[in-house]
Design a protein around this motif. Structure first.
Motif, PDB file in Angstrom:
ATOM      1  N   TYR A  33      43.109  41.999  34.222  1.00  0.00           N
ATOM      2  CA  TYR A  33      42.930  42.075  32.732  1.00  0.00           C
ATOM      3  C   TYR A  33      43.238  43.644  32.317  1.00  0.00           C
ATOM      4  O   TYR A  33      42.823  44.510  33.079  1.00  0.00           O
ATOM      5  CB  TYR A  33      41.520  41.755  32.432  1.00  0.00           C
ATOM      6  CG  TYR A  33      41.047  40.449  32.812  1.00  0.00           C
ATOM      7  CD1 TYR A  33      40.532  40.328  34.367  1.00  0.00           C
ATOM      8  CD2 TYR A  33      40.910  39.315  32.034  1.00  0.00           C
ATOM      9  CE1 TYR A  33      40.140  39.418  34.892  1.00  0.00           C
ATOM     10  CE2 TYR A  33      40.320  38.061  32.770  1.00  0.00           C
ATOM     11  CZ  TYR A  33      40.017  38.081  33.936  1.00  0.00           C
ATOM     12  OH  TYR A  33      39.616  36.824  34.804  1.00  0.00           O
ATOM     13  N   TYR A  35      41.822  46.079  28.955  1.00  0.00           N
ATOM     14  CA  TYR A  35      41.078  46.177  27.706  1.00  0.00           C
ATOM     15  C   TYR A  35      41.446  47.578  27.108  1.00  0.00           C
ATOM     16  O   TYR A  35      41.647  48.371  27.861  1.00  0.00           O
ATOM     17  CB  TYR A  35      39.707  46.066  28.046  1.00  0.00           C
ATOM     18  CG  TYR A  35      39.113  44.556  28.344  1.00  0.00           C
ATOM     19  CD1 TYR A  35      39.168  44.016  29.653  1.00  0.00           C
ATOM     20  CD2 TYR A  35      38.590  43.831  27.244  1.00  0.00           C
ATOM     21  CE1 TYR A  35      38.727  42.647  29.600  1.00  0.00           C
ATOM     22  CE2 TYR A  35      38.003  42.598  27.481  1.00  0.00           C
ATOM     23  CZ  TYR A  35      38.144  42.170  28.666  1.00  0.00           C
ATOM     24  OH  TYR A  35      37.826  40.774  29.094  1.00  0.00           O
ATOM     25  N   PHE A  91      41.071  50.108  30.013  1.00  0.00           N
ATOM     26  CA  PHE A  91      40.425  49.469  31.189  1.00  0.00           C
ATOM     27  C   PHE A  91      40.867  48.469  31.930  1.00  0.00           C
ATOM     28  O   PHE A  91      41.235  47.399  31.269  1.00  0.00           O
ATOM     29  CB  PHE A  91      38.842  49.248  30.806  1.00  0.00           C
ATOM     30  CG  PHE A  91      37.878  50.431  30.267  1.00  0.00           C
ATOM     31  CD1 PHE A  91      37.805  50.601  28.918  1.00  0.00           C
ATOM     32  CD2 PHE A  91      37.260  50.857  31.352  1.00  0.00           C
ATOM     33  CE1 PHE A  91      36.914  51.717  28.491  1.00  0.00           C
ATOM     34  CE2 PHE A  91      36.311  52.024  30.893  1.00  0.00           C
ATOM     35  CZ  PHE A  91      36.307  52.546  29.497  1.00  0.00           C
ATOM     36  N   SER A  95      38.936  39.988  38.471  1.00  0.00           N
ATOM     37  CA  SER A  95      38.219  38.806  38.897  1.00  0.00           C
ATOM     38  C   SER A  95      38.635  37.802  39.887  1.00  0.00           C
ATOM     39  O   SER A  95      40.090  37.652  39.881  1.00  0.00           O
ATOM     40  CB  SER A  95      37.345  37.856  37.877  1.00  0.00           C
ATOM     41  OG  SER A  95      38.352  37.269  37.128  1.00  0.00           O
ATOM     42  N   GLY A  97      38.002  34.584  40.189  1.00  0.00           N
ATOM     43  CA  GLY A  97      38.263  33.297  39.381  1.00  0.00           C
ATOM     44  C   GLY A  97      38.336  33.547  38.011  1.00  0.00           C
ATOM     45  O   GLY A  97      38.179  34.796  37.538  1.00  0.00           O
ATOM     46  N   ARG A  98      38.423  32.246  37.351  1.00  0.00           N
ATOM     47  CA  ARG A  98      38.496  32.557  35.811  1.00  0.00           C
ATOM     48  C   ARG A  98      37.501  32.167  34.867  1.00  0.00           C
ATOM     49  O   ARG A  98      37.435  32.219  33.683  1.00  0.00           O
ATOM     50  CB  ARG A  98      40.062  31.945  35.378  1.00  0.00           C
ATOM     51  CG  ARG A  98      40.340  32.225  33.898  1.00  0.00           C
ATOM     52  CD  ARG A  98      41.583  31.098  33.661  1.00  0.00           C
ATOM     53  NE  ARG A  98      42.167  31.583  32.463  1.00  0.00           N
ATOM     54  CZ  ARG A  98      42.679  30.589  31.659  1.00  0.00           C
ATOM     55  NH1 ARG A  98      43.168  29.613  31.973  1.00  0.00           N
ATOM     56  NH2 ARG A  98      43.287  31.112  30.608  1.00  0.00           N
ATOM     57  N   GLN A  99      36.462  31.617  35.614  1.00  0.00           N
ATOM     58  CA  GLN A  99      35.577  31.025  34.892  1.00  0.00           C
ATOM     59  C   GLN A  99      34.500  31.857  34.322  1.00  0.00           C
ATOM     60  O   GLN A  99      34.773  33.058  34.698  1.00  0.00           O
ATOM     61  CB  GLN A  99      34.671  29.955  35.789  1.00  0.00           C
ATOM     62  CG  GLN A  99      35.452  28.780  36.145  1.00  0.00           C
ATOM     63  CD  GLN A  99      36.066  28.072  35.045  1.00  0.00           C
ATOM     64  OE1 GLN A  99      35.606  27.684  33.962  1.00  0.00           O
ATOM     65  NE2 GLN A  99      37.423  27.771  35.059  1.00  0.00           N
ATOM     66  N   SER A 100      33.736  31.581  33.154  1.00  0.00           N
ATOM     67  CA  SER A 100      33.125  32.621  32.481  1.00  0.00           C
ATOM     68  C   SER A 100      31.823  33.072  33.480  1.00  0.00           C
ATOM     69  O   SER A 100      31.657  34.301  33.344  1.00  0.00           O
ATOM     70  CB  SER A 100      32.320  31.867  31.358  1.00  0.00           C
ATOM     71  OG  SER A 100      33.094  31.435  30.420  1.00  0.00           O
ATOM     72  N   ASN A 101      31.590  32.534  34.432  1.00  0.00           N
ATOM     73  CA  ASN A 101      30.421  32.940  35.228  1.00  0.00           C
ATOM     74  C   ASN A 101      30.941  33.818  36.377  1.00  0.00           C
ATOM     75  O   ASN A 101      30.333  34.268  37.411  1.00  0.00           O
ATOM     76  CB  ASN A 101      29.326  31.841  35.958  1.00  0.00           C
ATOM     77  CG  ASN A 101      30.380  30.726  36.863  1.00  0.00           C
ATOM     78  OD1 ASN A 101      31.607  30.991  36.914  1.00  0.00           O
ATOM     79  ND2 ASN A 101      29.701  29.896  37.505  1.00  0.00           N
ATOM     80  N   GLU A 102      32.376  34.134  36.605  1.00  0.00           N
ATOM     81  CA  GLU A 102      32.899  34.986  37.483  1.00  0.00           C
ATOM     82  C   GLU A 102      32.830  36.223  37.048  1.00  0.00           C
ATOM     83  O   GLU A 102      33.099  36.720  35.848  1.00  0.00           O
ATOM     84  CB  GLU A 102      34.299  34.482  37.739  1.00  0.00           C
ATOM     85  CG  GLU A 102      34.750  33.258  38.247  1.00  0.00           C
ATOM     86  CD  GLU A 102      34.588  33.324  39.952  1.00  0.00           C
ATOM     87  OE1 GLU A 102      34.560  32.112  40.296  1.00  0.00           O
ATOM     88  OE2 GLU A 102      34.204  34.385  40.365  1.00  0.00           O
ATOM     89  N   ARG A 103      32.529  37.122  38.115  1.00  0.00           N
ATOM     90  CA  ARG A 103      32.115  38.600  37.579  1.00  0.00           C
ATOM     91  C   ARG A 103      33.305  39.321  37.672  1.00  0.00           C
ATOM     92  O   ARG A 103      34.155  39.243  38.402  1.00  0.00           O
ATOM     93  CB  ARG A 103      31.299  39.268  38.844  1.00  0.00           C
ATOM     94  CG  ARG A 103      30.963  40.500  38.652  1.00  0.00           C
ATOM     95  CD  ARG A 103      29.770  41.171  39.404  1.00  0.00           C
ATOM     96  NE  ARG A 103      29.737  42.583  39.283  1.00  0.00           N
ATOM     97  CZ  ARG A 103      28.744  43.352  40.115  1.00  0.00           C
ATOM     98  NH1 ARG A 103      28.051  42.692  41.180  1.00  0.00           N
ATOM     99  NH2 ARG A 103      28.757  44.657  39.854  1.00  0.00           N
ATOM    100  N   LEU A 104      33.465  40.116  36.465  1.00  0.00           N
ATOM    101  CA  LEU A 104      34.556  41.040  36.038  1.00  0.00           C
ATOM    102  C   LEU A 104      34.096  42.569  36.651  1.00  0.00           C
ATOM    103  O   LEU A 104      33.067  42.894  36.421  1.00  0.00           O
ATOM    104  CB  LEU A 104      34.842  41.107  34.524  1.00  0.00           C
ATOM    105  CG  LEU A 104      35.680  40.266  33.891  1.00  0.00           C
ATOM    106  CD1 LEU A 104      35.962  40.811  32.357  1.00  0.00           C
ATOM    107  CD2 LEU A 104      37.024  40.024  34.610  1.00  0.00           C
ATOM    108  N   PHE A 106      35.259  46.105  36.408  1.00  0.00           N
ATOM    109  CA  PHE A 106      36.043  47.166  36.023  1.00  0.00           C
ATOM    110  C   PHE A 106      36.531  48.424  36.806  1.00  0.00           C
ATOM    111  O   PHE A 106      35.730  48.886  37.352  1.00  0.00           O
ATOM    112  CB  PHE A 106      35.276  47.412  34.499  1.00  0.00           C
ATOM    113  CG  PHE A 106      35.263  46.609  33.368  1.00  0.00           C
ATOM    114  CD1 PHE A 106      34.423  45.491  33.610  1.00  0.00           C
ATOM    115  CD2 PHE A 106      36.232  46.514  32.528  1.00  0.00           C
ATOM    116  CE1 PHE A 106      34.322  44.530  32.545  1.00  0.00           C
ATOM    117  CE2 PHE A 106      36.139  45.515  31.494  1.00  0.00           C
ATOM    118  CZ  PHE A 106      35.364  44.547  31.600  1.00  0.00           C
ATOM    119  N   GLY A 107      37.511  49.141  36.372  1.00  0.00           N
ATOM    120  CA  GLY A 107      37.800  50.324  36.625  1.00  0.00           C
ATOM    121  C   GLY A 107      37.190  51.325  35.804  1.00  0.00           C
ATOM    122  O   GLY A 107      36.689  51.188  34.612  1.00  0.00           O
TER     123      GLY A 107
END
Lengths: 115, 111
Positions: A33, A35, A91, A95, A97-104, A106-107
């Motif tokens: 991703y 941002y 940024f 992750s 996986g792609r599901q909402s409960n998968e942790r992102l 960040f750099g």
């Protein structure tokens, strides 16, 4: 813990030039991703990427923007040509996986200053 | 579209005091809310997350409860420490890790 590395931390370029922002995601992650955060504003979603393809992009992801991850190396955001309004902190995140409960993860962000 | 509102831009407190950072959201989907913390010169890190209504979630002394009736996910801690000084972001998952962030709240804890 797992880390996402972004190179460089700060980039200064002249308007109209091309810039490439580099991201080294967590090694076993599959989703990537970008941002964008303009000074004083919230972080906003630009794009997500999986299996060599853009899955979703926001209206902020202009035609001058492109992303790729050639041969499992850096995940890159290229802006060509740059405009003054591209000045922001970008940024990268990844992750498993792609599901909402998968942790992102960040750099630290790359601060882009377009003069 | 989705939105997240954090009403405080800056919160200053003396260590040992309780804190509550406000977060409200708007979405037409089933909400999945997050709190991220970003310390100076570090990457944003996940602090808490929840999609369960009226269930408190806790981590590192911080806690939050998602209240769908009021569209809120306020972050709280009973006793702040100097090391809690950081930027706190509330975020809403708008689908498949496409996060909508609030503007962030800077928490400054003094001795």
């Amino acid at each position: 813990g797992p880390k996402v590395l972004q190179i460089p931390s700060h980039q200064i370029i002249d308007m109209g030039q091309m810039v490439t922002l580099n991201c080294d995601p967590v090694s076993n992650h599959l989703y990537f991703y970008w941002y964008k955060q303009i000074l004083g504003q919230q972080m906003e979603f630009l794009v997500n990427f999986y299996n060599g393809k853009v899955m979703e992009k926001s209206k902020l992801f202009k035609d001058q923007f492109s992303v790729e991850r050639p041969d499992g190396s850096y995940f890159t955001l290229k802006i060509q040509p740059t405009a003054l309004e591209d000045s922001a902190v970008y940024f990268c995140a990844s992750s498993l996986g792609r599901q909402s409960n998968e942790r992102l993860f960040f750099g630290h962000g790359t601060k882009l200053s377009v003069l | 579209g989705d939105s997240v509102t954090q009403t405080e831009g800056l919160v200053t407190l003396t260590k040992g005091l309780p804190v509550m950072l406000n977060c409200t959201y708007q979405t037409t989907y089933s909400p999945f809310l997050f709190w991220y913390v970003q310390h100076l010169n570090e990457a944003p890190k996940l602090l808490l997350k929840s999609s369960t209504d009226n269930k408190r979630t806790e981590h590192q002394g911080f806690y939050a409860t998602l209240h769908k009736s009021s569209s809120s996910f306020h972050l709280q801690k009973s006793s702040v420490q100097l090391s809690d000084s950081a930027l706190y972001f509330c975020a809403l998952d708008s689908g498949y890790n496409k996060l909508t962030f609030g503007k962030g709240t800077v928490l400054l804890v003094s001795p």
